[in-house]
Design a protein around this motif. Structure first.
Motif, PDB file in Angstrom:
ATOM      1  N   SER A  32       0.834  -1.216   0.000  1.00  0.00           N
ATOM      2  CA  SER A  32       0.000   0.000   0.000  1.00  0.00           C
ATOM      3  C   SER A  32       0.861   1.255   0.000  1.00  0.00           C
ATOM      4  O   SER A  32       0.656   2.154  -0.832  1.00  0.00           O
ATOM      5  CB  SER A  32      -0.919   0.037   1.223  1.00  0.00           C
ATOM      6  OG  SER A  32      -1.853  -0.999   1.145  1.00  0.00           O
ATOM      7  N   SER A  33       1.836   1.307   0.926  1.00  0.00           N
ATOM      8  CA  SER A  33       2.653   2.528   1.021  1.00  0.00           C
ATOM      9  C   SER A  33       3.414   2.764  -0.278  1.00  0.00           C
ATOM     10  O   SER A  33       3.482   3.887  -0.771  1.00  0.00           O
ATOM     11  CB  SER A  33       3.657   2.446   2.173  1.00  0.00           C
ATOM     12  OG  SER A  33       3.326   1.474   3.098  1.00  0.00           O
ATOM     13  N   THR A  34       3.979   1.690  -0.832  1.00  0.00           N
ATOM     14  CA  THR A  34       4.755   1.836  -2.068  1.00  0.00           C
ATOM     15  C   THR A  34       3.854   2.234  -3.234  1.00  0.00           C
ATOM     16  O   THR A  34       4.165   3.166  -3.984  1.00  0.00           O
ATOM     17  CB  THR A  34       5.470   0.499  -2.405  1.00  0.00           C
ATOM     18  OG1 THR A  34       6.248   0.097  -1.282  1.00  0.00           O
ATOM     19  CG2 THR A  34       6.343   0.632  -3.632  1.00  0.00           C
ATOM     20  N   SER A  35       2.731   1.536  -3.380  1.00  0.00           N
ATOM     21  CA  SER A  35       1.856   1.782  -4.536  1.00  0.00           C
ATOM     22  C   SER A  35       1.331   3.206  -4.553  1.00  0.00           C
ATOM     23  O   SER A  35       1.314   3.870  -5.593  1.00  0.00           O
ATOM     24  CB  SER A  35       0.662   0.816  -4.517  1.00  0.00           C
ATOM     25  OG  SER A  35       1.119  -0.514  -4.525  1.00  0.00           O
ATOM     26  N   LYS A  36       0.905   3.677  -3.375  1.00  0.00           N
ATOM     27  CA  LYS A  36       0.367   5.048  -3.287  1.00  0.00           C
ATOM     28  C   LYS A  36       1.427   6.071  -3.665  1.00  0.00           C
ATOM     29  O   LYS A  36       1.178   6.985  -4.450  1.00  0.00           O
ATOM     30  CB  LYS A  36      -0.069   5.326  -1.838  1.00  0.00           C
ATOM     31  CG  LYS A  36      -1.556   5.219  -1.631  1.00  0.00           C
ATOM     32  CD  LYS A  36      -1.943   5.633  -0.242  1.00  0.00           C
ATOM     33  CE  LYS A  36      -1.742   4.482   0.727  1.00  0.00           C
ATOM     34  NZ  LYS A  36      -2.287   4.670   2.048  1.00  0.00           N
ATOM     35  N   GLU A 224      11.531   4.391   1.288  1.00  0.00           N
ATOM     36  CA  GLU A 224      11.993   5.295   0.213  1.00  0.00           C
ATOM     37  C   GLU A 224      12.782   4.517  -0.843  1.00  0.00           C
ATOM     38  O   GLU A 224      12.636   4.762  -2.040  1.00  0.00           O
ATOM     39  CB  GLU A 224      12.862   6.431   0.779  1.00  0.00           C
ATOM     40  CG  GLU A 224      12.099   7.502   1.536  1.00  0.00           C
ATOM     41  CD  GLU A 224      11.388   6.980   2.792  1.00  0.00           C
ATOM     42  OE1 GLU A 224      11.947   6.070   3.466  1.00  0.00           O
ATOM     43  OE2 GLU A 224      10.266   7.432   3.071  1.00  0.00           O
ATOM     44  N   GLN A 225      13.589   3.562  -0.389  1.00  0.00           N
ATOM     45  CA  GLN A 225      14.373   2.766  -1.352  1.00  0.00           C
ATOM     46  C   GLN A 225      13.462   1.888  -2.209  1.00  0.00           C
ATOM     47  O   GLN A 225      13.699   1.725  -3.409  1.00  0.00           O
ATOM     48  CB  GLN A 225      15.390   1.883  -0.608  1.00  0.00           C
ATOM     49  CG  GLN A 225      16.556   2.674  -0.026  1.00  0.00           C
ATOM     50  CD  GLN A 225      17.446   1.813   0.872  1.00  0.00           C
ATOM     51  OE1 GLN A 225      16.960   0.970   1.626  1.00  0.00           O
ATOM     52  NE2 GLN A 225      18.745   2.027   0.790  1.00  0.00           N
ATOM     53  N   VAL A 226      12.410   1.353  -1.593  1.00  0.00           N
ATOM     54  CA  VAL A 226      11.485   0.500  -2.361  1.00  0.00           C
ATOM     55  C   VAL A 226      10.751   1.355  -3.408  1.00  0.00           C
ATOM     56  O   VAL A 226      10.616   0.964  -4.573  1.00  0.00           O
ATOM     57  CB  VAL A 226      10.467  -0.210  -1.436  1.00  0.00           C
ATOM     58  CG1 VAL A 226       9.545  -1.121  -2.242  1.00  0.00           C
ATOM     59  CG2 VAL A 226      11.180  -1.016  -0.351  1.00  0.00           C
ATOM     60  N   ILE A 227      10.310   2.542  -2.976  1.00  0.00           N
ATOM     61  CA  ILE A 227       9.596   3.442  -3.901  1.00  0.00           C
ATOM     62  C   ILE A 227      10.501   3.785  -5.088  1.00  0.00           C
ATOM     63  O   ILE A 227      10.096   3.700  -6.252  1.00  0.00           O
ATOM     64  CB  ILE A 227       9.156   4.732  -3.152  1.00  0.00           C
ATOM     65  CG1 ILE A 227       8.106   4.401  -2.096  1.00  0.00           C
ATOM     66  CG2 ILE A 227       8.635   5.787  -4.132  1.00  0.00           C
ATOM     67  CD1 ILE A 227       7.855   5.506  -1.073  1.00  0.00           C
ATOM     68  N   GLU A 228      11.750   4.140  -4.795  1.00  0.00           N
ATOM     69  CA  GLU A 228      12.707   4.510  -5.836  1.00  0.00           C
ATOM     70  C   GLU A 228      12.924   3.349  -6.816  1.00  0.00           C
ATOM     71  O   GLU A 228      12.956   3.531  -8.030  1.00  0.00           O
ATOM     72  CB  GLU A 228      14.034   4.889  -5.157  1.00  0.00           C
ATOM     73  CG  GLU A 228      14.948   5.753  -5.989  1.00  0.00           C
ATOM     74  CD  GLU A 228      14.230   6.889  -6.696  1.00  0.00           C
ATOM     75  OE1 GLU A 228      13.501   7.657  -6.024  1.00  0.00           O
ATOM     76  OE2 GLU A 228      14.384   6.993  -7.932  1.00  0.00           O
ATOM     77  N   CYS A 229      13.038   2.157  -6.248  1.00  0.00           N
ATOM     78  CA  CYS A 229      13.259   0.961  -7.067  1.00  0.00           C
ATOM     79  C   CYS A 229      12.088   0.739  -8.031  1.00  0.00           C
ATOM     80  O   CYS A 229      12.283   0.495  -9.223  1.00  0.00           O
ATOM     81  CB  CYS A 229      13.440  -0.229  -6.115  1.00  0.00           C
ATOM     82  SG  CYS A 229      13.379  -1.829  -6.888  1.00  0.00           S
ATOM     83  N   VAL A 230      10.857   0.872  -7.515  1.00  0.00           N
ATOM     84  CA  VAL A 230       9.680   0.630  -8.366  1.00  0.00           C
ATOM     85  C   VAL A 230       9.525   1.740  -9.411  1.00  0.00           C
ATOM     86  O   VAL A 230       9.227   1.466 -10.581  1.00  0.00           O
ATOM     87  CB  VAL A 230       8.400   0.472  -7.508  1.00  0.00           C
ATOM     88  CG1 VAL A 230       7.162   0.346  -8.384  1.00  0.00           C
ATOM     89  CG2 VAL A 230       8.520  -0.747  -6.591  1.00  0.00           C
ATOM     90  N   VAL A 231       9.782   2.991  -9.009  1.00  0.00           N
ATOM     91  CA  VAL A 231       9.711   4.102  -9.972  1.00  0.00           C
ATOM     92  C   VAL A 231      10.698   3.849 -11.119  1.00  0.00           C
ATOM     93  O   VAL A 231      10.357   4.000 -12.294  1.00  0.00           O
ATOM     94  CB  VAL A 231       9.992   5.468  -9.275  1.00  0.00           C
ATOM     95  CG1 VAL A 231      10.281   6.560 -10.303  1.00  0.00           C
ATOM     96  CG2 VAL A 231       8.828   5.873  -8.386  1.00  0.00           C
TER      97      VAL A 231
END
Ligand SMILES: Nc1ncnc2c1ncn2[C@@H]1O[C@H](COP(=O)(O)OP(=O)(O)O)[C@@H](O)[C@H]1O
Ligand SMILES: Nc1ccn([C@H]2C[C@H](O)[C@@H](COP(=O)(O)OP(=O)(O)O)O2)c(=O)n1
Length: 241
Positions: A32-36, A224-231
């Motif tokens: 949820s946190s990453t997807s949003k 933050e690292q997971v978000i960056e990775c998915v972006v």
């Protein structure tokens, strides 16, 4: 006439194609946190399919339906009106016109949701709704759940499967629920393990990694690292690299 058709063709060529991203994984991996956050960064819509399963479960409990009675759940599956708002900065979930964001997070709903989500009629109904929402997203959408890559959107442009150790997931969830003691943590870990086993073991579209999904282990990563990775994975896809 000819001029109009040339204009339309040019617009179709230059408009960026909508990007469809599916993010699956067990509880507490950061879906949820990453997807949003990813959807907000890239100007995409966001759909929490778990909230929809929780919403239908809440409706069953509120209407006196025994969630262990598969036939009763199946018969009622089409009755509740479920509406998901897909703005990643303010996602919403409504049942029969009423805001359900609070009630769907109670321990009663959490304990009953795996039984309701195992019923094929419930899954068929929500899968259809999820596909319709994804098809309408103008620039694309990040859809999170358990069966997005395998069943709901098998042709997604990018599929991510998030994992994390059971201990890390339990610590994250327990922190969120305000648990402080070792026994709070142990209880949360046991409840998570039970729900994961039910979600992975059911017959109808179980929690599973799609063969073509990219697996990201988030145990040692910050959010933050997971978000960056998915972006980065999405941008690479969009650029065709
Ligand atoms: N990589 C991470 N490191 C630490 N905490 C995280 C990480 N990813 C998510 N969290 C936290 O863990 C909790 C559960 O995350 P959530 O996104 O709801 O997971 P899921 O949707 O997979 O159940 C939230 O409080 C979130 O802020
Ligand atoms: N695509 C999906 C999404 C959720 N579910 C079911 C199984 C999950 O245990 C519940 C709740 O999902 P939710 O994403 O809210 O779970 P978390 O508590 O965030 O881990 O719904 C599902 O069967 N299929």
């Amino acid at each position: 006439m000819r001029k109009v058709s040339v204009t339309v063709e040019t617009a179709a060529r230059t408009a960026p194609a909508a990007v469809i991203v599916g993010i699956d994984g067990p509880s507490g991996t950061g879906k949820s946190s990453t997807s949003k956050a990813v959807a907000a960064k890239l100007g995409l819509r966001y759909l929490d399919t778990g909230a929809q399963y929780r919403a239908i479960t809440w409706w069953m409990l509120s209407n006196g339906i025994d969630v262990r009675d598969t036939a009763a759940v199946a018969e009622a599956a089409a009755k509740p009106g479920i509406v998901s708002g897909t703005d990643p900065s303010a996602p919403t979930i409504a049942v029969d016109g009423a805001d359900a964001a609070g009630p769907i997070r109670t321990p009663e709903v959490t304990a009953a949701v795996s039984a309701v989500s195992a019923v094929p009629e419930v899954r068929a109904r929500l899968t259809e709704l999820q596909r319709a929402i994804a098809a309408e997203a103008p620039r694309g959408i990040v859809v999170e759940g358990r069966d997005i890559g395998t069943t709901v959107l098998p042709d997604a442009d990018l599929k991510i499967f998030l994992t994390a150790s059971e201990a890390a997931r339990a610590a994250r969830r327990s922190g969120e629920l305000g648990g402080k003691s070792a026994s709070d943590l142990a209880a949360t870990q046991a409840a998570l393990a039970k729900r994961d086993a039910a979600d992975s073991g059911r017959k109808a579209s179980p929690l599973a990694k799609a063969a073509d999904a990219v697996e990201v282990d988030t145990t040692e990563l910050t959010l933050e690292q997971v978000i960056e990775c998915v972006v980065t994975l999405i941008e690479d896809k969009q650029q065709g690299t």
